[in-house]
Design a protein around this motif. Structure first.
Motif, PDB file in Angstrom:
ATOM      1  N   ARG A 179       0.825  -1.203   0.000  1.00 44.81           N
ATOM      2  CA  ARG A 179       0.000   0.000   0.000  1.00 44.81           C
ATOM      3  C   ARG A 179       0.867   1.264   0.000  1.00 44.81           C
ATOM      4  NH1 ARG A 179      -4.066  -2.558  -1.339  1.00 44.81           N
ATOM      5  NH2 ARG A 179      -6.117  -2.368  -0.354  1.00 44.81           N
ATOM      6  N   VAL A 180       1.862   1.301   0.851  1.00 45.59           N
ATOM      7  CA  VAL A 180       2.722   2.483   0.938  1.00 45.59           C
ATOM      8  C   VAL A 180       3.523   2.665  -0.341  1.00 45.59           C
ATOM      9  CG1 VAL A 180       4.721   3.472   2.135  1.00 45.59           C
ATOM     10  CG2 VAL A 180       2.853   2.445   3.454  1.00 45.59           C
ATOM     11  N   ASP A 181       3.946   1.549  -0.945  1.00 43.17           N
ATOM     12  CA  ASP A 181       4.834   1.604  -2.107  1.00 43.17           C
ATOM     13  C   ASP A 181       4.114   2.030  -3.381  1.00 43.17           C
ATOM     14  OD1 ASP A 181       7.464   1.405  -2.952  1.00 43.17           O
ATOM     15  OD2 ASP A 181       7.269  -0.687  -3.594  1.00 43.17           O
ATOM     16  N   VAL A 182       2.804   1.753  -3.479  1.00 43.91           N
ATOM     17  CA  VAL A 182       2.124   1.988  -4.758  1.00 43.91           C
ATOM     18  C   VAL A 182       0.990   3.002  -4.690  1.00 43.91           C
ATOM     19  CG1 VAL A 182       2.684  -0.359  -5.499  1.00 43.91           C
ATOM     20  CG2 VAL A 182       0.436   0.097  -4.499  1.00 43.91           C
ATOM     21  N   ALA A 183       0.504   3.342  -3.503  1.00 45.17           N
ATOM     22  CA  ALA A 183      -0.647   4.239  -3.393  1.00 45.17           C
ATOM     23  C   ALA A 183      -0.238   5.584  -2.812  1.00 45.17           C
ATOM     24  CB  ALA A 183      -1.730   3.604  -2.514  1.00 45.17           C
ATOM     25  N   ASP A 184      -1.008   6.617  -3.149  1.00 49.31           N
ATOM     26  CA  ASP A 184      -0.692   7.936  -2.600  1.00 49.31           C
ATOM     27  C   ASP A 184      -1.554   8.277  -1.399  1.00 49.31           C
ATOM     28  OD1 ASP A 184      -3.033   8.156  -3.992  1.00 49.31           O
ATOM     29  OD2 ASP A 184      -2.434   9.888  -5.202  1.00 49.31           O
ATOM     30  N   ARG A 185      -2.701   7.596  -1.245  1.00 50.52           N
ATOM     31  CA  ARG A 185      -3.567   7.793  -0.090  1.00 50.52           C
ATOM     32  C   ARG A 185      -4.038   6.429   0.387  1.00 50.52           C
ATOM     33  NH1 ARG A 185      -8.530  10.392  -1.401  1.00 50.52           N
ATOM     34  NH2 ARG A 185      -8.670  11.381   0.659  1.00 50.52           N
ATOM     35  N   ILE A 186      -4.001   6.193   1.688  1.00 52.48           N
ATOM     36  CA  ILE A 186      -4.429   4.908   2.223  1.00 52.48           C
ATOM     37  C   ILE A 186      -5.251   5.112   3.501  1.00 52.48           C
ATOM     38  CG2 ILE A 186      -2.461   3.650   1.262  1.00 52.48           C
ATOM     39  CD1 ILE A 186      -1.209   3.641   4.053  1.00 52.48           C
ATOM     40  N   VAL A 187      -6.101   4.142   3.773  1.00 55.79           N
ATOM     41  CA  VAL A 187      -6.901   4.148   4.989  1.00 55.79           C
ATOM     42  C   VAL A 187      -6.129   3.426   6.088  1.00 55.79           C
ATOM     43  CG1 VAL A 187      -9.001   3.292   6.094  1.00 55.79           C
ATOM     44  CG2 VAL A 187      -9.097   4.249   3.779  1.00 55.79           C
ATOM     45  N   VAL A 188      -6.124   4.018   7.280  1.00 57.69           N
ATOM     46  CA  VAL A 188      -5.497   3.395   8.442  1.00 57.69           C
ATOM     47  C   VAL A 188      -6.553   3.274   9.537  1.00 57.69           C
ATOM     48  CG1 VAL A 188      -3.634   3.524  10.119  1.00 57.69           C
ATOM     49  CG2 VAL A 188      -3.304   4.453   7.829  1.00 57.69           C
ATOM     50  N   PRO A 189      -6.854   2.070   9.979  1.00 56.36           N
ATOM     51  CA  PRO A 189      -7.887   1.908  11.001  1.00 56.36           C
ATOM     52  C   PRO A 189      -7.452   2.468  12.349  1.00 56.36           C
ATOM     53  CG  PRO A 189      -6.727  -0.161  10.682  1.00 56.36           C
ATOM     54  CD  PRO A 189      -6.221   0.781   9.620  1.00 56.36           C
ATOM     55  N   GLY A 190      -8.429   2.990  13.084  1.00 55.73           N
ATOM     56  CA  GLY A 190      -8.131   3.474  14.432  1.00 55.73           C
ATOM     57  C   GLY A 190      -7.142   4.606  14.485  1.00 55.73           C
ATOM     58  N   ASP A 191      -7.075   5.400  13.416  1.00 56.18           N
ATOM     59  CA  ASP A 191      -6.133   6.531  13.358  1.00 56.18           C
ATOM     60  C   ASP A 191      -4.682   6.095  13.531  1.00 56.18           C
ATOM     61  OD1 ASP A 191      -8.077   8.468  12.879  1.00 56.18           O
ATOM     62  OD2 ASP A 191      -8.490   8.736  15.004  1.00 56.18           O
ATOM     63  N   GLY A 192      -4.381   4.845  13.256  1.00 57.20           N
ATOM     64  CA  GLY A 192      -2.999   4.373  13.307  1.00 57.20           C
ATOM     65  C   GLY A 192      -2.481   4.127  14.700  1.00 57.20           C
ATOM     66  N   LEU A 193      -3.364   4.037  15.687  1.00 53.83           N
ATOM     67  CA  LEU A 193      -2.928   3.904  17.081  1.00 53.83           C
ATOM     68  C   LEU A 193      -2.824   2.456  17.541  1.00 53.83           C
ATOM     69  CD1 LEU A 193      -4.958   6.838  18.690  1.00 53.83           C
ATOM     70  CD2 LEU A 193      -2.608   6.847  17.827  1.00 53.83           C
ATOM     71  N   SER A 194      -3.067   1.512  16.658  1.00 51.25           N
ATOM     72  CA  SER A 194      -2.934   0.103  17.026  1.00 51.25           C
ATOM     73  C   SER A 194      -1.480  -0.205  17.375  1.00 51.25           C
ATOM     74  CB  SER A 194      -3.381  -0.781  15.853  1.00 51.25           C
ATOM     75  OG  SER A 194      -3.093  -2.139  16.101  1.00 51.25           O
ATOM     76  N   LEU A 195      -1.287  -0.884  18.506  1.00 50.68           N
ATOM     77  CA  LEU A 195       0.068  -1.205  18.965  1.00 50.68           C
ATOM     78  C   LEU A 195       0.233  -2.715  19.034  1.00 50.68           C
ATOM     79  CD1 LEU A 195       2.828  -0.463  20.043  1.00 50.68           C
ATOM     80  CD2 LEU A 195       1.828  -0.150  22.310  1.00 50.68           C
ATOM     81  N   TRP A 196       0.942  -3.248  18.067  1.00 55.32           N
ATOM     82  CA  TRP A 196       1.229  -4.682  18.000  1.00 55.32           C
ATOM     83  C   TRP A 196       2.724  -4.815  17.729  1.00 55.32           C
ATOM     84  CZ3 TRP A 196      -2.383  -8.478  14.917  1.00 55.32           C
ATOM     85  CH2 TRP A 196      -2.041  -9.806  15.238  1.00 55.32           C
ATOM     86  N   GLN A 197       3.464  -5.083  18.766  1.00 55.58           N
ATOM     87  CA  GLN A 197       4.918  -5.236  18.618  1.00 55.58           C
ATOM     88  C   GLN A 197       5.223  -6.319  17.593  1.00 55.58           C
ATOM     89  OE1 GLN A 197       6.778  -7.010  21.978  1.00 55.58           O
ATOM     90  NE2 GLN A 197       8.748  -6.003  21.663  1.00 55.58           N
ATOM     91  N   MET A 198       6.280  -6.096  16.830  1.00 53.76           N
ATOM     92  CA  MET A 198       6.677  -7.053  15.818  1.00 53.76           C
ATOM     93  C   MET A 198       8.101  -7.534  16.083  1.00 53.76           C
ATOM     94  SD  MET A 198       4.973  -5.147  12.538  1.00 53.76           S
ATOM     95  CE  MET A 198       5.461  -6.442  11.418  1.00 53.76           C
ATOM     96  N   ALA A 199       8.500  -8.577  15.359  1.00 55.95           N
ATOM     97  CA  ALA A 199       9.842  -9.136  15.524  1.00 55.95           C
ATOM     98  C   ALA A 199      10.442  -9.366  14.141  1.00 55.95           C
ATOM     99  CB  ALA A 199       9.789 -10.448  16.299  1.00 55.95           C
TER     100      ALA A 199
END
Length: 328
Positions: A179-199
């Motif tokens: 999405r980031v690589d090919v689109a100029d506007r994208i929807v982010v749920p919850g205003d982007g405040l989701s916190l899910w640590q990754m590894a």
């Protein structure tokens, strides 16, 4: 410890684990059914032993042929798998089970190995292959590790949170890279405040080696990036890595519902924070890769493969309709 048997080894975590031990000058043997392309087919330093890990006789044959000092179990999806492996490889110097942060059954921030309760697992759940039983099955596998350690086996567990990086066949993170690589506007749920640590996957592989070398029998070790950005921050980091600009439009649950969606329809969204404490692993000498470097490697491989993650989350047509609704 010189000879390592990696159960699995061809797809994602297993593939990086094989490379990690090989690069640390171990003699590595992969044990799997041989049904997937072997990325190490032309690497003379990596041996392949074919067999089904759910067949005890095949495990015993691998044990006899390889006589491994270390066993790393990347594909133990049922508690019975762990019990069989810790029995067959009881004499190995180390048995390391790839568990999961999903094994935790209590919502705490952060989740700690020795304080946070694990998921319970019924007899039916222990043998049912479904997304709903994944966490309970991994938790019961942890308990099998602890029981083996009490019986004298140097068995240990490594619990990664959700893993990202090159060769990620799950494509959960690929959705956002695409999405980031090919689109100029994208929807982010919850205003982007989701916190899910990754590894980052290479860090999971190094954790497996470090635990095999320095871990204590009967212990579990969390693995996750030492910094845990929220979803909106990940998107900013991806835009920087992709050298592009992207406008993010936040969407509440009500906004999404008007378009037949919910926040959980987007990959990497979580309604409550999921963060694992990694101090126990860091005390063994482990550290995580800086996220900008991890993302550079992830994006580079993403652009080379055909995985886009577009089968997850809303399709672009639906997303555009949602963007129009949100910006009217």
């Amino acid at each position: 410890m010189d000879d390592v048997l990696v159960i699995g080894g061809t797809r994602f975590i297993g593939r990086h684990t094989v490379a990690e031990f090989r690069d640390a000058d171990y003699d590595v043997t992969m044990f799997n059914r041989g049904t997937r392309e072997n990325p190490f087919a032309d690497d003379e330093s990596v041996t392949h032993f074919e067999g089904n890990r759910r067949d005890r006789a095949a495990l015993e044959a691998a044990s006899d042929a390889v006589d491994p000092d270390v066993v790393v179990d990347c594909v133990a999806y049922f508690p019975a798998d762990v019990r069989a492996a810790t029995d067959v490889f009881a004499d190995a110097d180390a048995y390391v089970y790839v568990s999961s942060g999903a094994a935790y059954g209590e919502e705490r921030v952060p989740k700690r190995e020795d304080d946070t309760a694990l998921e319970p697992c019924s007899e039916e759940q222990a043998t049912t292959d479904s997304a709903e039983t994944y966490g309970p099955r991994k938790a019961e596998g942890d308990r099998a590790v602890f029981a083996a350690a009490e019986a004298g086996v140097r068995a240990m567990s490594v619990r990664p949170t959700v893993v990202y990086g090159p060769h990620d066949y799950t494509e959960r993170f690929a959705y956002w890279v695409d999405r980031v690589d090919v689109a100029d506007r994208i929807v982010v749920p919850g205003d982007g405040l989701s916190l899910w640590q990754m590894a980052y996957v290479e860090d999971v592989a190094s954790a497996l080696r470090i635990v095999a070398e320095n871990g204590a029998a009967g212990e579990a070790y969390n693995v996750g990036d030492e910094h845990a950005p929220m979803l909106g921050q990940w998107i900013d980091l991806l835009a920087e890595t992709c050298e592009t600009g992207v406008e993010t439009v936040g969407a509440t649950a009500r906004d999404l519902a008007r378009n037949g969606l919910e926040p959980q329809d987007f990959p990497m969204y979580r309604s409550s924070p999921h963060v694992l404490e990694t101090a126990k692993l860091r005390a063994l000498g482990w550290s995580s890769t800086p996220q900008r470097l991890a993302l550079q490697r992830t994006v580079a491989e993403h652009r080379e493969n055909e995985r886009t993650g577009r089968q997850f989350g809303p399709d672009r047509e639906t997303e555009i309709a949602l963007l129009d609704d949100l910006t009217e």
